[in-house]
Every structure is written in structure tokens, then in C-alpha cells.
Design a protein around this motif. Structure first.
Motif, PDB file in Angstrom:
ATOM      1  N   PRO A 234      56.581  24.857  66.959  1.00  0.00           N
ATOM      2  CA  PRO A 234      57.295  26.139  66.953  1.00  0.00           C
ATOM      3  C   PRO A 234      57.665  26.573  65.538  1.00  0.00           C
ATOM      4  CG  PRO A 234      58.180  24.686  68.634  1.00  0.00           C
ATOM      5  CD  PRO A 234      57.215  23.868  67.834  1.00  0.00           C
ATOM      6  N   THR A 235      57.517  27.863  65.267  1.00  0.00           N
ATOM      7  CA  THR A 235      57.923  28.381  63.967  1.00  0.00           C
ATOM      8  C   THR A 235      59.425  28.617  63.990  1.00  0.00           C
ATOM      9  OG1 THR A 235      57.671  30.696  64.565  1.00  0.00           O
ATOM     10  CG2 THR A 235      55.696  29.556  63.784  1.00  0.00           C
ATOM     11  N   TYR A 236      59.931  29.088  62.872  1.00  0.00           N
ATOM     12  CA  TYR A 236      61.369  29.313  62.786  1.00  0.00           C
ATOM     13  C   TYR A 236      61.788  30.581  63.518  1.00  0.00           C
ATOM     14  CZ  TYR A 236      60.893  25.699  59.317  1.00  0.00           C
ATOM     15  OH  TYR A 236      60.597  24.515  58.706  1.00  0.00           O
ATOM     16  N   LEU A 237      60.829  31.476  63.758  1.00  0.00           N
ATOM     17  CA  LEU A 237      61.167  32.760  64.361  1.00  0.00           C
ATOM     18  C   LEU A 237      60.622  32.946  65.767  1.00  0.00           C
ATOM     19  CD1 LEU A 237      60.507  35.050  61.266  1.00  0.00           C
ATOM     20  CD2 LEU A 237      62.716  34.322  62.148  1.00  0.00           C
ATOM     21  N   ARG A 238      59.740  32.093  66.207  1.00  0.00           N
ATOM     22  CA  ARG A 238      59.166  32.295  67.534  1.00  0.00           C
ATOM     23  C   ARG A 238      58.804  30.950  68.156  1.00  0.00           C
ATOM     24  NH1 ARG A 238      54.921  34.035  64.032  1.00  0.00           N
ATOM     25  NH2 ARG A 238      53.141  32.630  64.106  1.00  0.00           N
ATOM     26  N   VAL A 377      69.171  23.234  61.148  1.00  0.00           N
ATOM     27  CA  VAL A 377      69.936  24.459  60.913  1.00  0.00           C
ATOM     28  C   VAL A 377      68.981  25.629  60.668  1.00  0.00           C
ATOM     29  CG1 VAL A 377      71.654  25.586  59.466  1.00  0.00           C
ATOM     30  CG2 VAL A 377      71.855  23.157  59.946  1.00  0.00           C
ATOM     31  N   ALA A 378      67.924  25.389  59.899  1.00  0.00           N
ATOM     32  CA  ALA A 378      66.988  26.469  59.574  1.00  0.00           C
ATOM     33  C   ALA A 378      66.346  27.038  60.831  1.00  0.00           C
ATOM     34  CB  ALA A 378      65.917  25.960  58.612  1.00  0.00           C
ATOM     35  N   ARG A 379      65.996  26.158  61.765  1.00  0.00           N
ATOM     36  CA  ARG A 379      65.365  26.640  62.994  1.00  0.00           C
ATOM     37  C   ARG A 379      66.355  27.469  63.817  1.00  0.00           C
ATOM     38  NH1 ARG A 379      60.693  25.406  64.491  1.00  0.00           N
ATOM     39  NH2 ARG A 379      60.612  23.610  63.120  1.00  0.00           N
ATOM     40  N   ALA A 380      67.596  27.004  63.909  1.00  0.00           N
ATOM     41  CA  ALA A 380      68.609  27.755  64.655  1.00  0.00           C
ATOM     42  C   ALA A 380      68.865  29.112  64.005  1.00  0.00           C
ATOM     43  CB  ALA A 380      69.898  26.945  64.730  1.00  0.00           C
ATOM     44  N   VAL A 385      68.099  35.101  63.737  1.00  0.00           N
ATOM     45  CA  VAL A 385      67.636  36.277  63.001  1.00  0.00           C
ATOM     46  C   VAL A 385      66.745  37.123  63.904  1.00  0.00           C
ATOM     47  CG1 VAL A 385      66.163  37.082  61.121  1.00  0.00           C
ATOM     48  CG2 VAL A 385      67.810  35.267  60.700  1.00  0.00           C
ATOM     49  N   ALA A 386      65.834  36.455  64.613  1.00  0.00           N
ATOM     50  CA  ALA A 386      64.892  37.172  65.474  1.00  0.00           C
ATOM     51  C   ALA A 386      65.576  37.784  66.685  1.00  0.00           C
ATOM     52  CB  ALA A 386      63.783  36.221  65.921  1.00  0.00           C
ATOM     53  N   ALA A 387      66.582  37.084  67.238  1.00  0.00           N
ATOM     54  CA  ALA A 387      67.181  37.527  68.505  1.00  0.00           C
ATOM     55  C   ALA A 387      68.382  38.445  68.322  1.00  0.00           C
ATOM     56  CB  ALA A 387      67.580  36.307  69.333  1.00  0.00           C
ATOM     57  N   GLU A 415      63.221  27.292  52.768  1.00  0.00           N
ATOM     58  CA  GLU A 415      62.212  28.024  52.001  1.00  0.00           C
ATOM     59  C   GLU A 415      61.080  28.479  52.918  1.00  0.00           C
ATOM     60  OE1 GLU A 415      59.668  27.737  47.850  1.00  0.00           O
ATOM     61  OE2 GLU A 415      60.914  26.056  48.480  1.00  0.00           O
ATOM     62  N   GLN A 416      60.698  27.625  53.887  1.00  0.00           N
ATOM     63  CA  GLN A 416      59.668  28.018  54.846  1.00  0.00           C
ATOM     64  C   GLN A 416      60.128  29.201  55.696  1.00  0.00           C
ATOM     65  OE1 GLN A 416      56.410  26.499  55.433  1.00  0.00           O
ATOM     66  NE2 GLN A 416      56.944  25.916  53.347  1.00  0.00           N
ATOM     67  N   LEU A 417      61.391  29.176  56.130  1.00  0.00           N
ATOM     68  CA  LEU A 417      61.941  30.292  56.903  1.00  0.00           C
ATOM     69  C   LEU A 417      61.920  31.573  56.072  1.00  0.00           C
ATOM     70  CD1 LEU A 417      63.470  31.697  59.179  1.00  0.00           C
ATOM     71  CD2 LEU A 417      65.576  30.617  58.347  1.00  0.00           C
TER      72      LEU A 417
END
Length: 475
Positions: A234-238, A377-380, A385-387, A415-417
Motif C-alpha cells: 500500500p502507498t501512503y495515499l491509497r 506515522v507517515a502512512r497514517a 491527507v487523502a481522506a 520523504e516518500q510521502l
């Protein structure tokens, strides 16, 4: 033309929210994994928590004293068709195939068709690695470097012959895991048995053990209704997306039940002598007498033949193997002292999540305190951000970044996010999340250049917007 300064408002609001939230954030207390009830119920509860936290999607089997005590699945077998994952789904088991390869070589040795101290050159000639034996290949102490032929589809021996990569070390002197070792062993099995490797496995192991759902084949030959689709992490946004095109070639697909059958067949000596089974699971010593070892899951691990092993000093009696490719990750572990098998098959390419899940499950079953692995934390932040937008995301960051017992904050992940947000043409939000992390991280020197680039991009955008705005004439 009206100037659009939404990126300025987004960044300013996020910065103010971060400052306010940081002043009042407190770290929540550590929460252990919920482990009430029987061991099987406790494991089931832990798996539900891990799935809810997006830390594990896949199928799980636990067997004790030969009896299956838990078998379940969580997640999607096929997201596009909304098909839930079932416990009998077929997964690509990736590096677990090394356990089949090692057993094949030792079975041929038991039949006196070969010797483990035979040199590789006897079966695969013309390679520039004198002194390398089958034992060196089995124990990953050959020194032959990794040669990735998955993309090219070339024969591994031909690749080594033409490229002549230099040996990493003299045989037996060090331990280094490479898939090349086991690709060469598969060629040895074919040379000695006179069968294609897939046919040898079917005739010698899968057929006699009645492993009906296990086959060495190309993915296209696995029935779609049984196969769990492999998804990219899973990516950070989807959520997870289908993995890229699968590399052609031989893959081994199996199920929870068949892998349990395989482990039971090994332990019961159905196709290997007791001495050979012990040899598979015994840690290897190097030429200097030290253990061939590495560090896995925070602990020292040895390696036998096709299996990682606990070392004598650990006081444990564990063997296991794991690995992943093309959207899959698999783990098979056996605790001899407890006579317990744990199998996890994941179809979101999440190695860290699967291994962390294995650790928690083994802690619960062993009666030890179990803590859930830390959440990203970055994934959360990315999902928020997306939702819900940048304000909600930065507020959440401020509320959890000090909770180091339950969350981890990684400079690399932030940085990836940020890069993912930039790719979606959202530079102000990229700057906001990166600055939020940099403002609170103990050392974030590596983010100076990315932050400077983002600031520059926003200044350029703002200047361009001003240049296009209509002039204001003072009367």
C-alpha cells in the motif's frame, strides 16, 4: 484573472495547527496486544488488531502437536472483484521454495545419487568457482554472487559463465544469502534425476504427500478463482494496487493446508532419513569454526540447509524461512520444543508486516507478553491527507509523533510521502508534511535539500501567479 493562493493558505493553516497541537499533545499509554481467552482466541484477536491497523493482510495457520488450532484469512483475494480472501487461497510462496530444493538434494543423497561434498563443477561444468561444493550452495557459504535472471529469463549457469562475476569470498569462509545458490541446486537436481525440477517435486513430494494445491508453475496456469492476487505494498495515499507484471518463469504456489502437510511430512521422515532431517535444521559452522549467522527480527539466526535456525546459545529450537516476490510474502516457522507450526501467507508484499505478525503470534502462543508492532506515522498522515485534508493530517501527526511506544516516524517514509504528494501536483501539502516532521525530528539533516526544493517550487509558482494577475491601478 484571479490569483490562486490555495497552496499558501494550505501551508499556513497546517503550520498553525502543528504549533497549537504540539503544545498540548501527550503520549498515550502503551497498550499491549489484546490476548484474552484460549491461545487460539488470543491469536485471532491479535490478527484482527493487526488487520485493523493495516499491518497484515493474508492467511494464517497455527498447528500444535499436529492439530490445526487456527486457520483464517483477512483482506481481499481480488480487490477489483471484491472477493474476500479465503484460508484455502493459493499464494506464491517465493523463497519457501528453498525448503523444497534442499529436501530434493538430500533425498538424492539418501538414495546415493550424489554426495554433499561433490563439487558443483561435476554437475554444472565450466563455471569459474573451483572448490564450491553442493554443501556450500545448500548453506549459502559458496561465495558465488547474486545473479538476477528473473527479468532476462536467462539460464543462471549461462549467465555466470558469460559474465564471470568474481566470487565474493572463498567457499566456506562467510555466509551470504543469494538465490543463485539455490537456482544452481535446482540444475543439479535436474541433472541427477533426469527430470525437470517441477516434475521432480511433483513426483517425489507433492504427489506422495497429496499436496493437491501445490504446484511449480507459471502464474497463468493457476486457476484465477483460487489464486490470491499479489498486490504492491500500500502507498501512503491509497490502498494496495495490483503488482506489476509478474516475471515469467517458475513459481511455486501453495496453500496453508499444503504447507502444513509439507512440514509434517518433513518431520515424520516420509521422504528423508532422520539424519537428513536433522542436517536440514542444524546450524552451519564456517571454516573458522564460528556459526554461519545473521540478524533477523532483532535476534541472531543461523542457517542450516534451506532453513534459518535458532543458535544453541538462544535456548530455542526454532527453524523458519520466509521471502517474497511479485506482491506476495510467505513465512513458515516450526518450534520443535512446543511442536508448533506457524504459517503466514501475505498478498500485499509486506515483508515487515508479515514478520512482525509472526513475532507477535509466536509471543502469544509462547505465553510471553505481546506488543503490537509500531504503526507508521507517515502512512497514517498520508491516509488522512487523502481522506480529510492537510489540517486533519497535521493535527494527527502532532498528537501521535511523541507516542514512540505505538508509532514510529521515519525520515525515509516522510520523504516518500512528500514525493508522492508532489507527483499528484500537491506541493503545498508535500511541504506541510515534510516540515511538520522536520520540525519535531531529533535530526532531519537529510531533509534540507528536499525542503529547499519544495520552498523553491512554491516561490516560483507564487511568482508566476502574481505575474499573471491583473495589475491594480491606484486612483
Amino acid at each position: 484573472m484571479k490569483t490562486n493562493f490555495s497552496f499558501v493558505r494550505t501551508w499556513s493553516a497546517a503550520a498553525l495547527l502543528l504549533a497549537a497541537a504540539c503544545s498540548r499533545s501527550t503520549a498515550p499509554q502503551v497498550q499491549p496486544a489484546a490476548t484474552a481467552g484460549t491461545p487460539a482466541q488470543a491469536v485471532e484477536a491479535v490478527l484482527a488488531q493487526l488487520h485493523e491497523h493495516e499491518q497484515f493482510d493474508g492467511a494464517v495457520l497455527v498447528a500444535e502437536q499436529g492439530r490445526v488450532t487456527l486457520q483464517q484469512a483477512a483482506g481481499w483475494a481480488n480487490q477489483a472483484r471484491r472477493e474476500a480472501l479465503r484460508p484455502d487461497a493459493q499464494f506464491d510462496v517465493s523463497a519457501l521454495s528453498q525448503t523444497f530444493t534442499a529436501a530434493a538434494v538430500l533425498a538424492l543423497r539418501d538414495q546415493q545419487e550424489l554426495h554433499l561434498d561433490d563439487e558443483l563443477s561435476r554437475y554444472v561444468p565450466n563455471l569459474p568457482y573451483p572448490g564450491v561444493t553442493l554443501r556450500h550452495l545448500l548453506t549459502h557459504t559458496s561465495g558465488i554472487p547474486e545473479v538476477d535472471v528473473r527479468e532476462s529469463g536467462n539460464d543462471v549457469a549461462a549467465e555466470l559463465y558469460y559474465l564471470h562475476p568474481e566470487a565474493a569470498f572463498a567457499p566456506g569462509r562467510r555466509w551470504e544469502y543469494t538465490t543463485t545458490n539455490y537456482a544452481l541446486l535446482q540444475k543439479v537436481v535436474e541433472r541427477v534425476s533426469g527430470l525437470a525440477f517441477a516434475d521432480y517435486l511433483q513426483r517425489s513430494f507433492f504427489g506422495p504427500l497429496n499436496m493437491r494445491d501445490t504446484r511449480a508453475t507459471a502464474q497463468a496456469q493457476v486457476a484465477p478463482e483460487r489464486r490470491a492476487v499479489g498486490y504492491a505494498r500500500p502507498t501512503y495515499l491509497r490502498p494496495a494496487t495490483p503488482a506489476a507484471a509478474v516475471v515469467p518463469g517458475l513459481h511455486i504456489y501453495s496453500t496453508l493446508t499444503d504447507l502444513h502437510t509439507w512440514m509434517r511430512g518433513l518431520r515424520n521422515g516420509q521422504f528423508l532419513t532422520a539424519a537428513s532431517v536433522a542436517e536440514l535444521f542444524a546450524p552451519t559452522r564456517l571454516a573458522d569454526g564460528s556459526w554461519a549467522s545473521t540478524t533477523l527480527r532483532g535476534r541472531a539466526a543461523g542457517f542450516g540447509m534451506g532453513w534459518f535456525t535458532s543458535l544453541p546459545a538462544s535456548g530455542q529450537s526454532m527453524v523458519w524461512h520466509s521471502g517474497g516476490q511479485d506482491g506476495y510474502f510467505a513465512y513458515l516457522g516450526f518450534d520443535a520444543a512446543a511442536d508448533r507450526v506457524v504459517i503466514l501467507l501475505n498478498n500485499t508484499a509486506d515483508a515487515a508486516g508479515t514478520l512482525a505478525t509472526a513475532t507477535v503470534v509466536e509471543q502469544v502462543l509462547g505465553g510471553r507478553p505481546a506488543l503490537l508492532p509500531k504503526r507508521s506515522v507517515a502512512r497514517a498522515v498520508g491516509r488522512l491527507v487523502a481522506a480529510q485534508g492537510i489540517e486533519a493530517a497535521v493535527l494527527h501527526y502532532a498528537s501521535v509523533h511523541t507516542d514512540t511506544a505505538r508509532y514510529y516516524a521515519s525520515e525515509f517514509e516522510f520523504e516518500q510521502l512528500s514525493q508522492e504528494l508532489q507527483a499528484r501536483q500537491r506541493p503545498a501539502e508535500a511541504l506541510a508534511v515534510l516540515t511538520a516532521y522536520a520540525a519535531t525530528a531529533p535530526a532531519a539533516d537529510g531533509l534540507r535539500e528536499p525542503l529547499l526544493r519544495l520552498h523553491t517550487r512554491l516561490v516560483v509558482a507564487r511568482t508566476a501567479a502574481w505575474a499573471q494577475a491583473p495589475a491594480v491601478v491606484a486612483l
